[in-house]
Write a protein that holds these residues in place. Structure first.
Motif: not given
Length: 695
Positions: A329-330, A338-341, A353-355, A360-363
């Motif tokens: 993922f990293r 792009d956004v990755v989730y 989610l990296e926005g 918005a991000d979700t860690h």
């Protein structure tokens, strides 16, 4: 072991199991359970209550980590999250999970504190052999709440606690069954009864636990091993007890390591913990987490070493898989703009989610991602696409609306692929989402423009048709009256006057032809959805018939190769071929026209050529001949409106093609144009090469 160090659910449940021994009353047992849970780093408080079916309520019996004044009876019919989850756990006999525990009016200060509110919590029914002995309530400050493995372990602990309560209740009944006995007898028998109860409870817990439980003497020999350990060895109790580590199958390095650890426990009088791999007799190589703890005699000296070992293979594999997933993922995040989730196998939770400044991000894991990110009108489409992807274990792909970082509405193209384990089971989804907001806005404006253009073209065609009709009528009148004038008074007019009338009639006729040509030009407006398969052999045959008089008059010869079927508008393709062949006949020069038509396939289009032997064109002027009213010759040299080739260009452009000419003066001209190929079609089955039409 300090509470700060107990971060594993397996450790905590082990501590709780050990807290069941010894116990003098059920209240004492329940209080120790609550205190053990609350003392760990995993849980902020614990609460046990007894279910009163008559009152439909849960009555508190023990708690830890909560102010005593906040522990009240809970009516299951009350309108609160806690009561609802309690009722669900009592009804289903299954663990239930919730949030927002602090609903008591006396907890206003805790409710105002964001660190205390909205914490995840669990209700574990204490059930043994279908009998409900109460409920255990736990709260945690961990934002991700209670995982699936943790819920399974807590359910097992709930059953063990219920069994301990069953034994305690049975012994309490035994102690109070004969109240008329002399006091001296009760005092004499009380201790053996409690010892017997403790022994049975201890043996039951030790024999039923999946953990390995054992003990060493100071000579490194096993003096006890429970059933789980004997199963791992694949040996009986008699074959194993009294043996050293090596004698029970441990490799030399492994045995020496444990012997050093036993020496260390004896020397320090402190427990020691480690991890090691060992070959299970039935399950193969497994990974174990173990603790060696000192057993003290009456003088405080170590007389034996007690050990407990838990199989953590699945946990280690899960941790390794999680680490690999994190690394993938990293790497994906770093490599992509792009956004990755990451999503759970059933998409119930978004893990991360990296926005990328788009959304918005979700860690931390969240289950409300659908409402947080997806536009309400698109949620059903998204859920259907997810269900289809899960069912087929295929890629999820969808364009949908999302809420952007600034709160505005945006568009994304989201694509996620399932990560499968060796058994083909989905373990998680890795996805990427592109910001297509600008593209969608462009498409919206383009649709509006196309709609306006279609309306404009429709109005233009209507206007052209009306204008043609309105212009044709006065021209016909001028021409008719001039001819009438010539017929009636022609004998009275001199030669010059008759010449003037001829000029006027000719001008009116040419004007009428130009109006017809302009109308034809304006009506060339074809869209892809109007296209259909067109056989160019049939098109050429129709052109021959239309131009039969000109072919005969000029003694023209027209030959062709096999012509294909293409995608287009048949009426306009007839006009295209007809204008180009008529042009070749008109500009033939002194020799009879010799015209050849051919076609070559180029990827997804056909390139046609119409070659003649006419007077040719100056190469510098080949681009100008396709403009409206652009003539290269005087009208008295070659007739025409100057619109024919412009119509050809408009038709080819409408078919998403190109048209051009190659020529040299006095050496003939070849016109080339391209049109889309009809799917799966090759050349037509028309006449053979060299088929002539010499009339």
């Amino acid at each position: 072991m300090s509470s700060a160090g107990r971060h594993s659910i397996t450790e905590v449940t082990g501590e709780v199991t050990r807290a069941l021994l010894p116990s003098s009353t059920t209240d004492d047992l329940q209080q120790r359970v609550c205190e053990t849970f609350a003392a760990s780093a995993l849980y902020s408080f614990a609460w046990i209550g007894r279910y009163d079916s008559a009152k439909e309520a849960v009555v508190p019996t023990a708690s830890a980590g909560l102010p005593e004044q906040t522990v009240d009876e809970i009516a299951l019919t009350a309108d609160s999250p806690r009561a609802a989850l309690m009722q669900e756990a009592v009804r289903t006999r299954e663990i239930t999970i919730g949030q927002d525990l602090v609903d008591d009016s006396r907890c206003e200060e805790r409710r105002r504190n964001p660190e205390q509110n909205d914490r995840p919590w669990a209700v574990i029914p204490l059930v043994y052999e279908e009998s409900l002995y109460g409920v255990l309530q736990l709260a945690t400050d961990r934002p991700h709440g209670f995982g699936a493995v943790e819920r399974e372990l807590l359910a097992e602990v709930g059953e063990t606690i219920a069994y301990a309560l069953e034994l305690e209740n049975a012994e309490s009944t035994t102690r109070t069954a004969s109240p008329d006995r002399p006091e001296t007898e009760t005092e004499t028998t009380a201790l053996p009864i409690e010892a017997e109860q403790e022994r049975r409870l201890y043996e039951t817990i030790i024999s039923s636990t999946p953990d390995l439980v054992y003990a060493f003497d100071l000579d490194y020999r096993f003096i006890f091993a429970n059933d789980a350990l004997l199963e791992m060895w694949g040996q009986t109790y008699e074959e194993s007890i009294g043996n050293t580590l090596r004698e029970n199958g441990y490799e030399p390095w492994h045995a020496e390591m444990h012997e050093r650890e036993i020496d260390q426990v004896v020397a320090t009088k402190e427990p020691i913990r480690g991890e090691v791999a060992f070959e299970h007799a039935e399950r193969g190589r497994r990974i174990y987490d173990y603790i060696f703890a000192p057993v003290f005699d009456a003088e405080g000296d170590v007389e034996a070493i007690a050990g407990t070992t838990r199989d953590i293979t699945e946990r280690k594999e899960a941790e390794e898989a999680l680490q690999k997933s994190e690394e993938r993922f990293r790497a994906l995040v770093n490599a992509s703009s792009d956004v990755v989730y990451r999503m759970s196998p059933d998409w119930s939770e978004m893990h991360q989610l990296e926005g990328k400044d788009f959304i918005a991000d979700t860690h931390e894991s969240t289950s409300d991602w659908l409402d947080k990110y997806i536009h309400p009108d698109d949620q059903e489409r998204v859920k259907k696409a997810i269900d289809d992807a899960i069912r087929t274990k295929s890629t999820f792909e969808l364009e949908h609306r999302v809420e952007q970082v600034d709160g505005s509405l945006g568009w994304t193209f989201s694509r996620a692929v399932p990560m499968l384990d060796d058994d083909g089971t989905i373990v998680e989804w890795i996805g990427m989402a592109s910001d297509i907001t600008d593209r969608k806005e462009y498409e919206r404006k383009l649709e509006q423009t196309n709609a306006q253009l279609k309306r404009s073209n429709k109005e233009l065609r209507r206007f052209a048709h009306a204008a043609s009709h309105d212009l044709q009528e006065p021209l016909r009148m001028v021409s008719s009256y001039l001819q009438l004038l010539d017929n009636r008074y022609g004998d009275d007019l001199d030669t010059e006057a008759q010449e003037f009338i001829e000029y006027a009639v000719d001008g009116a006729d040419r004007m009428r032809k130009m109006v017809d040509a302009l109308l034809e030009y304006s009506q060339v407006n074809t869209y892809d959805e109007d296209f259909e398969p067109v056989d160019c052999e049939t098109v050429l045959e129709e052109v021959r018939e239309n131009l039969q008089v000109a072919i005969d008059d000029h003694e023209a010869t027209i030959t062709s190769d096999d012509l294909p079927t293409v995608s287009g508008d048949e009426r306009q393709l007839v006009l295209l071929f007809q204008n180009l062949i008529d042009n070749a006949i008109t500009y033939a020069g002194d020799d009879p026209p010799d015209i050849h038509v051919s076609a070559d396939r180029r990827d997804d289009e056909w390139k046609f050529s119409i070659r003649d032997n006419g007077i040719g064109i100056d190469p510098e002027l080949t681009d100008d001949i396709f403009e409206v009213f652009n003539r290269l010759h005087a009208r008295d040299e070659y007739p025409g409106t100057g619109i024919g080739l412009a119509i050809c260009k408009r038709i080819v452009t409408a078919h998403n093609g190109r048209i051009w000419a190659e020529s040299e003066s006095e050496e003939g001209t070849t016109f080339f144009f391209t049109v889309p190929a009809e799917n799966g079609e090759g050349a037509g089955s028309g006449p053979a090469d060299g088929r002539a039409a010499s009339q």
